[in-house]
Design an enzyme around this catalytic site. Sequence first.
Site, PDB file in Angstrom:
ATOM      1  N   LYS A  14      -0.440  15.033   5.112  1.00  0.00           N
ATOM      2  CA  LYS A  14      -0.837  16.291   4.451  1.00  0.00           C
ATOM      3  C   LYS A  14      -2.266  16.197   3.903  1.00  0.00           C
ATOM      4  O   LYS A  14      -3.080  17.089   4.120  1.00  0.00           O
ATOM      5  CB  LYS A  14       0.125  16.627   3.292  1.00  0.00           C
ATOM      6  CG  LYS A  14       1.574  16.814   3.729  1.00  0.00           C
ATOM      7  CD  LYS A  14       2.451  17.280   2.590  1.00  0.00           C
ATOM      8  CE  LYS A  14       2.592  16.289   1.455  1.00  0.00           C
ATOM      9  NZ  LYS A  14       3.343  15.064   1.799  1.00  0.00           N
ATOM     10  N   ARG A  89       7.330  22.094  -3.488  1.00  0.00           N
ATOM     11  CA  ARG A  89       8.214  20.982  -3.130  1.00  0.00           C
ATOM     12  C   ARG A  89       9.666  21.284  -3.440  1.00  0.00           C
ATOM     13  O   ARG A  89      10.535  20.450  -3.175  1.00  0.00           O
ATOM     14  CB  ARG A  89       7.803  19.745  -3.908  1.00  0.00           C
ATOM     15  CG  ARG A  89       6.939  18.775  -3.130  1.00  0.00           C
ATOM     16  CD  ARG A  89       6.646  17.610  -4.041  1.00  0.00           C
ATOM     17  NE  ARG A  89       6.367  16.399  -3.312  1.00  0.00           N
ATOM     18  CZ  ARG A  89       5.146  16.024  -2.962  1.00  0.00           C
ATOM     19  NH1 ARG A  89       4.108  16.765  -3.248  1.00  0.00           N
ATOM     20  NH2 ARG A  89       4.975  14.878  -2.324  1.00  0.00           N
ATOM     21  N   ARG A 128      -0.710   1.958   3.504  1.00  0.00           N
ATOM     22  CA  ARG A 128      -1.604   2.485   2.475  1.00  0.00           C
ATOM     23  C   ARG A 128      -1.407   1.730   1.161  1.00  0.00           C
ATOM     24  O   ARG A 128      -2.362   1.458   0.445  1.00  0.00           O
ATOM     25  CB  ARG A 128      -1.362   3.983   2.250  1.00  0.00           C
ATOM     26  CG  ARG A 128      -2.356   4.551   1.244  1.00  0.00           C
ATOM     27  CD  ARG A 128      -2.285   6.041   1.107  1.00  0.00           C
ATOM     28  NE  ARG A 128      -0.985   6.457   0.589  1.00  0.00           N
ATOM     29  CZ  ARG A 128      -0.610   7.730   0.494  1.00  0.00           C
ATOM     30  NH1 ARG A 128      -1.421   8.680   0.888  1.00  0.00           N
ATOM     31  NH2 ARG A 128       0.563   8.042   0.017  1.00  0.00           N
ATOM     32  N   ARG A 134      -1.786   2.087  -4.180  1.00  0.00           N
ATOM     33  CA  ARG A 134      -1.146   3.224  -4.863  1.00  0.00           C
ATOM     34  C   ARG A 134       0.256   2.809  -5.308  1.00  0.00           C
ATOM     35  O   ARG A 134       1.044   2.300  -4.509  1.00  0.00           O
ATOM     36  CB  ARG A 134      -1.103   4.437  -3.922  1.00  0.00           C
ATOM     37  CG  ARG A 134      -1.095   5.731  -4.709  1.00  0.00           C
ATOM     38  CD  ARG A 134      -1.256   6.911  -3.805  1.00  0.00           C
ATOM     39  NE  ARG A 134      -0.029   7.675  -3.731  1.00  0.00           N
ATOM     40  CZ  ARG A 134       0.082   8.853  -3.135  1.00  0.00           C
ATOM     41  NH1 ARG A 134      -0.965   9.387  -2.547  1.00  0.00           N
ATOM     42  NH2 ARG A 134       1.224   9.481  -3.106  1.00  0.00           N
ATOM     43  N   ARG A 145      11.386   8.609  -2.479  1.00  0.00           N
ATOM     44  CA  ARG A 145      10.597   9.813  -2.166  1.00  0.00           C
ATOM     45  C   ARG A 145      11.143  10.515  -0.918  1.00  0.00           C
ATOM     46  O   ARG A 145      11.175  11.742  -0.840  1.00  0.00           O
ATOM     47  CB  ARG A 145       9.122   9.439  -1.951  1.00  0.00           C
ATOM     48  CG  ARG A 145       8.382   9.200  -3.262  1.00  0.00           C
ATOM     49  CD  ARG A 145       7.198   8.287  -3.094  1.00  0.00           C
ATOM     50  NE  ARG A 145       6.088   8.863  -2.356  1.00  0.00           N
ATOM     51  CZ  ARG A 145       5.100   8.135  -1.828  1.00  0.00           C
ATOM     52  NH1 ARG A 145       5.093   6.810  -1.949  1.00  0.00           N
ATOM     53  NH2 ARG A 145       4.128   8.724  -1.186  1.00  0.00           N
TER      54      ARG A 145
END
Length: 191
Positions: A14, A89, A128, A134, A145
């Site tokens: 996204k 969401r 990532r 992160r 998630r």
Amino acid sequence: MLNIVIFGAPGSGKGTQSAKLVEKYGLKHLSTGEILRDEIKAGTELGRLADTYMSRGELVPDELVIDILEGLIGKNGHIKGFVFDGFPRTLAQGEALGKMLQKHGEDVHAVVNLEVDEKELIDRLLKRGEISGRKDDNRETIESRLKVYHTQTAPLKEFYRARGILKKIEGVGSVDEIFRSIEKEIDTLVK
Ligand code: B4P
């Protein structure tokens, strides 16, 4: 105005595709994930509260996120449109977004739904996590998630399909290939 929602599971790209939409169509990027991470970095009260949800891979409560968005949409005067990244969401957020835009005589024109299989999603986010560090890109949080995505976010696909604006995009391939498929859909709206 041209208002696009970029939709997909965590890791579907996204953020990556939003940047390209912003560049090509001159739109304003609103990423609720980025906004919340900035609040955490700044150590605000909102950031501290958001962190308790985000670090567990859960959604930040609707009221908080809707309030942030409402403020931001109201603040932007003459712009070409928005790319909403990571919002809505939940169905409640989807309904709220419609109402917020209608107040300004606007609407959502397209929902770009990036479809990526689960294994690829997990691989991308783990990668990532290694590079950027992160906090929510670790296996346990990623699993949570994804569960949250399936139960709370995926029902929005039907919500937007029923409105005739859901655009299904194959989200595996090179970033440019994927963007070409998105462009094809958006260019038909711009013409
Ligand atoms: P977000 O920041 O929105 O995070 P995300 O959905 O997990 O997706 P992200 O943006 O990170 O990944 P992308 O698809 O761009 O939200 C983080 C948290 O904030 C949420 O879990 C929630 O707690 C909270 N939150 C945010 N919005 C909320 C809301 N509306 N309501 C309640 N809570 C909210 O994936 C990008 C990755 O894939 C990158 O590493 C990129 O390099 C890679 N990639 C992209 N395209 C690729 C390609 N074609 N091939 C290979 N890799 C690719």
